[in-house]
Design a protein around this motif. Structure first.
Motif, PDB file in Angstrom:
ATOM      1  N   THR A  74      -8.506   9.720   1.774  1.00 48.37           N
ATOM      2  CA  THR A  74      -7.324   9.797   1.960  1.00 48.37           C
ATOM      3  C   THR A  74      -6.503  10.058   0.973  1.00 48.37           C
ATOM      4  O   THR A  74      -6.956  11.487  -0.024  1.00 48.37           O
ATOM      5  N   VAL A  92       5.576   4.463   2.676  1.00 54.93           N
ATOM      6  CA  VAL A  92       5.794   5.768   3.042  1.00 54.93           C
ATOM      7  C   VAL A  92       6.353   5.158   4.516  1.00 54.93           C
ATOM      8  O   VAL A  92       8.091   5.542   4.194  1.00 54.93           O
ATOM      9  N   PHE A 102       0.203  14.425   3.424  1.00 57.89           N
ATOM     10  CA  PHE A 102      -0.770  13.050   4.074  1.00 57.89           C
ATOM     11  C   PHE A 102       0.001  12.264   3.887  1.00 57.89           C
ATOM     12  O   PHE A 102       0.074  12.217   2.204  1.00 57.89           O
ATOM     13  N   HIS A 103      -0.103  10.845   4.827  1.00 48.63           N
ATOM     14  CA  HIS A 103       1.684  10.618   4.273  1.00 48.63           C
ATOM     15  C   HIS A 103       1.105   8.708   4.781  1.00 48.63           C
ATOM     16  O   HIS A 103       1.487   7.941   3.936  1.00 48.63           O
ATOM     17  N   GLY A 104      -0.160   8.824   4.835  1.00 53.56           N
ATOM     18  CA  GLY A 104      -1.505   7.346   4.952  1.00 53.56           C
ATOM     19  C   GLY A 104      -2.008   7.486   7.185  1.00 53.56           C
ATOM     20  O   GLY A 104      -1.028   7.746   7.578  1.00 53.56           O
ATOM     21  N   ASP A 158       6.913  11.841  -1.056  1.00 50.02           N
ATOM     22  CA  ASP A 158       5.532  10.763  -1.446  1.00 50.02           C
ATOM     23  C   ASP A 158       4.936  10.826  -2.694  1.00 50.02           C
ATOM     24  O   ASP A 158       4.330  12.314  -2.610  1.00 50.02           O
ATOM     25  N   SER A 188       0.845  -0.934  -0.138  1.00 52.95           N
ATOM     26  CA  SER A 188      -0.384  -0.016  -0.198  1.00 52.95           C
ATOM     27  C   SER A 188       0.845   1.828   0.094  1.00 52.95           C
ATOM     28  O   SER A 188       2.350   0.981  -0.137  1.00 52.95           O
ATOM     29  N   GLY A 189       0.048   2.358  -0.374  1.00 52.17           N
ATOM     30  CA  GLY A 189       0.829   3.829   0.298  1.00 52.17           C
ATOM     31  C   GLY A 189       1.612   3.650   1.311  1.00 52.17           C
ATOM     32  O   GLY A 189       2.593   4.663   1.149  1.00 52.17           O
ATOM     33  N   ALA A 190       1.123   4.205   2.287  1.00 54.97           N
ATOM     34  CA  ALA A 190       1.318   3.813   3.789  1.00 54.97           C
ATOM     35  C   ALA A 190       2.557   3.009   4.258  1.00 54.97           C
ATOM     36  O   ALA A 190       3.629   3.455   4.543  1.00 54.97           O
ATOM     37  N   VAL A 234       2.673   8.682  -3.887  1.00 56.21           N
ATOM     38  CA  VAL A 234       1.345   7.400  -3.910  1.00 56.21           C
ATOM     39  C   VAL A 234       0.851   8.361  -4.416  1.00 56.21           C
ATOM     40  O   VAL A 234       0.022   7.639  -5.624  1.00 56.21           O
ATOM     41  N   GLN A 235      -0.239   9.416  -4.721  1.00 58.95           N
ATOM     42  CA  GLN A 235      -1.044  10.450  -5.439  1.00 58.95           C
ATOM     43  C   GLN A 235      -0.230  10.883  -6.401  1.00 58.95           C
ATOM     44  O   GLN A 235      -1.229  10.566  -6.986  1.00 58.95           O
ATOM     45  N   GLU A 259       5.034  15.645   0.695  1.00 54.14           N
ATOM     46  CA  GLU A 259       4.021  15.824  -1.040  1.00 54.14           C
ATOM     47  C   GLU A 259       4.537  17.142  -1.596  1.00 54.14           C
ATOM     48  O   GLU A 259       4.189  18.359  -1.251  1.00 54.14           O
ATOM     49  N   LYS A 306      -0.813   3.581  -5.658  1.00 51.16           N
ATOM     50  CA  LYS A 306      -1.969   3.476  -6.593  1.00 51.16           C
ATOM     51  C   LYS A 306      -1.868   3.648  -8.112  1.00 51.16           C
ATOM     52  O   LYS A 306      -2.525   2.218  -7.475  1.00 51.16           O
TER      53      LYS A 306
HETATM   54  C1  LIG Z   1       0.043  11.229  -1.002  1.00 53.41           C
HETATM   55  C2  LIG Z   1      -0.328   9.724  -0.183  1.00 53.41           C
HETATM   56  N1  LIG Z   1       0.391   9.119   1.250  1.00 53.41           N
HETATM   57  C3  LIG Z   1       0.358   8.178   1.171  1.00 53.41           C
HETATM   58  C4  LIG Z   1      -0.980   7.565   1.318  1.00 53.41           C
HETATM   59  C5  LIG Z   1      -1.472   6.208   1.432  1.00 53.41           C
HETATM   60  O1  LIG Z   1      -1.895   5.021   0.811  1.00 53.41           O
HETATM   61  P1  LIG Z   1      -2.912   3.858   0.941  1.00 53.41           P
HETATM   62  O2  LIG Z   1      -3.985   4.086   1.014  1.00 53.41           O
HETATM   63  O3  LIG Z   1      -2.614   3.233  -0.134  1.00 53.41           O
HETATM   64  O4  LIG Z   1      -1.751   2.888   2.403  1.00 53.41           O
HETATM   65  C6  LIG Z   1      -2.240   8.661   0.700  1.00 53.41           C
HETATM   66  C7  LIG Z   1      -3.659   7.767   0.052  1.00 53.41           C
HETATM   67  O5  LIG Z   1      -4.733   8.772   0.024  1.00 53.41           O
HETATM   68  C8  LIG Z   1      -1.745   9.615  -0.224  1.00 53.41           C
HETATM   69  O6  LIG Z   1      -2.524  10.311  -0.734  1.00 53.41           O
END
Ligand SMILES: Cc1ncc(COP(=O)(O)O)c(C=O)c1O
Length: 425
Positions: free
Chosen positions: A425, A124, A148-150, A238, A119-121, A240-241, A205, A267
């Motif tokens: 998220t 990170v 936001f990092h998870g 980060d 996952s994203g979390a 992820v998004q 981010e 993602k």
């Molecule tokens: C920038 C960012 N980092 C981390 C995450 C966490 O990802 P996940 O929900 O897949 O754990 C998100 C989720 O939206 C995100 O937008």
């Protein structure tokens, strides 16, 4: 296909399923008022009640190629035998190698090592751990207000977007920088007070997602990179998004002409990845994950996603259609239209109006998503056409006019499902 809403939302079949999940899921966070029926095409999908929606939320940026993409479906058809998931850090599958090889063709120069997770979390979290392992004397890490990092405790410690996300959860040692041009000076102050060796990493981010689609000032990003370089502090970006082509470049930080030491992706990649260079190699056993690198179908879809984006020149398409969409939003006189590529947002006058806009748009078959305090994010799949954008703009315009009529209130049960466009998220 085109948007067509035949029932009140949620429809009767969706209601039954959602209400049953609500009962059993201890943390169900007011989901959108429909249940997917798996039928769909491109940017459109259908729910179990036969309603058709156009999707400008892309499963929160994790569905970049839309519904029933034929090339992705062909990959899915190949995976007929169990297990689909292997213990990929201990037992090997070829898909692990294939995705790593493809991924490092699109990562910034020098970032040619990755650790695949779920996952994203976790992506990170593992960037954080790799940085901590290298900064042996470090006592804390640093991130920015609004980040936001998870939701795992490590990633959450560096998340500062909404209080509800952190209430009662202890944090790992952290410090916060302002997400504006004073961020650099503040970092220097922390270094002078504590010593650079005490800092495990700076995490950022460059376009804040959940926190409100806030674009970092270019000066801030450059300054932070300069300071972290000169004091040998690992910089984690980060993505992820914002990554995987969403902004018209593979990675959002490329708009700022910097390169991080570590980068998280997930993602749109379909799996999580902590991406870095061999400088951050760790000894065996120090980090791992049962399914990391072993979720064969996800790995194969991630690989195909990168290949499709390359093959169909989707980065240029995202840039072109992104400017068309941004221009269209500006023509509607919406407040603070911002973003890059197909990672766009605008503001409403307050949270309540934003929430009403989400609901009104849904009632007309357009799925959009809130972020920050009073913003809407506009994140369609990369394959969006001008015609589909025009349709979405028309819905946004009529909904916006409606929700701004003094005394407007939405009707029905819809807001007890979606809790009015709040995103998580
Ligand atoms: C920038 C960012 N980092 C981390 C995450 C966490 O990802 P996940 O929900 O897949 O754990 C998100 C989720 O939206 C995100 O937008």
């Amino acid at each position: 296909m085109r948007p067509s809403i035949r029932t009140k939302l949620p429809g009767p079949k969706s209601s039954i399923i959602i209400n049953k999940i609500k009962k059993l899921n201890i943390a169900y966070s007011n989901p959108y008022p429909y249940v997917h029926n798996k039928k769909g095409e491109g940017c459109y999908f259908q729910d179990v009640d036969g309603n058709v929606f156009i999707d400008f939320a892309s499963q929160i940026c994790s569905n970049p190629l839309g519904y029933n993409n034929p090339e992705i479906n062909a990959v899915i058809k190949k995976y007929k035998q169990s297990p689909i998931k292997y213990g990929g850090q201990d037992f090997n599958v070829k898909e692990h190698l294939d995705l790593l090889e493809e991924l490092i063709t699109i990562t910034p120069k020098g970032l040619n090592r990755a650790f695949l997770v779920n996952s994203g979390a976790e992506a990170v979290e593992n960037c954080i751990k790799l940085a901590m392992r290298k900064q042996k004397k470090a006592k804390f890490g640093i991130s920015f207000r609004g980040d936001f990092h998870g939701r795992t405790i490590g990633a959450l410690s560096y998340t500062h977007s909404k209080p509800i996300q952190k209430q009662n959860f202890f944090s790992v040692q952290n410090k916060i920088l302002p997400f504006n041009e004073t961020g650099g000076e503040n970092l220097i102050k922390i270094i002078n007070k504590n010593g650079a060796s005490k800092i495990a990493f700076v995490l950022t981010e460059v376009i804040q997602g959940e926190g409100g689609y806030n674009i970092a000032p270019e000066k801030l990003v450059k300054k932070i990179r300069k300071i972290t370089n000169s004091y040998n502090i690992p910089l984690i970006v980060d993505e992820v998004q914002s990554g995987m082509g969403r902004t018209g470049k593979w990675w959002a930080h490329q708009h700022f002409n910097i390169s991080p030491d570590l980068m998280s992706s997930a993602k749109a990649l379909q799996v999580g990845a902590a991406v870095t260079s061999k400088k951050f190699n760790v000894e065996p056993g120090s980090i791992s994950s049962t399914w990391g690198g072993g979720h064969t179908l996800d790995l194969a879809i991630g690989l195909k996603t990168i290949q499709i984006i390359k093959k169909h020149n989707l980065l240029s398409h995202v840039t072109r259609l992104g400017s068309y969409l941004k221009k269209g939003l500006n023509n509607l006189n919406l407040e603070n239209v911002r973003g890059k590529g197909l990672m766009l947002a605008f503001d409403l006058k307050d949270k309540n109006t934003r929430n009403n806009l989400v609901i009104e748009s849904l009632n007309q078959g357009l799925v959009i998503l809130g972020c920050g305090e009073k913003s809407i994010r506009i994140i369609p799949p990369y394959i969006i056409s001008r015609k589909e954008i025009d349709k979405a703009l028309e819905i946004i315009d009529t909904s916006n006019k409606k929700v701004n009529i003094p005394g407007f209130r939405h009707r029905g049960k819809i807001c007890s499902y979606i809790q009015c466009g709040e995103s998580h998220t």
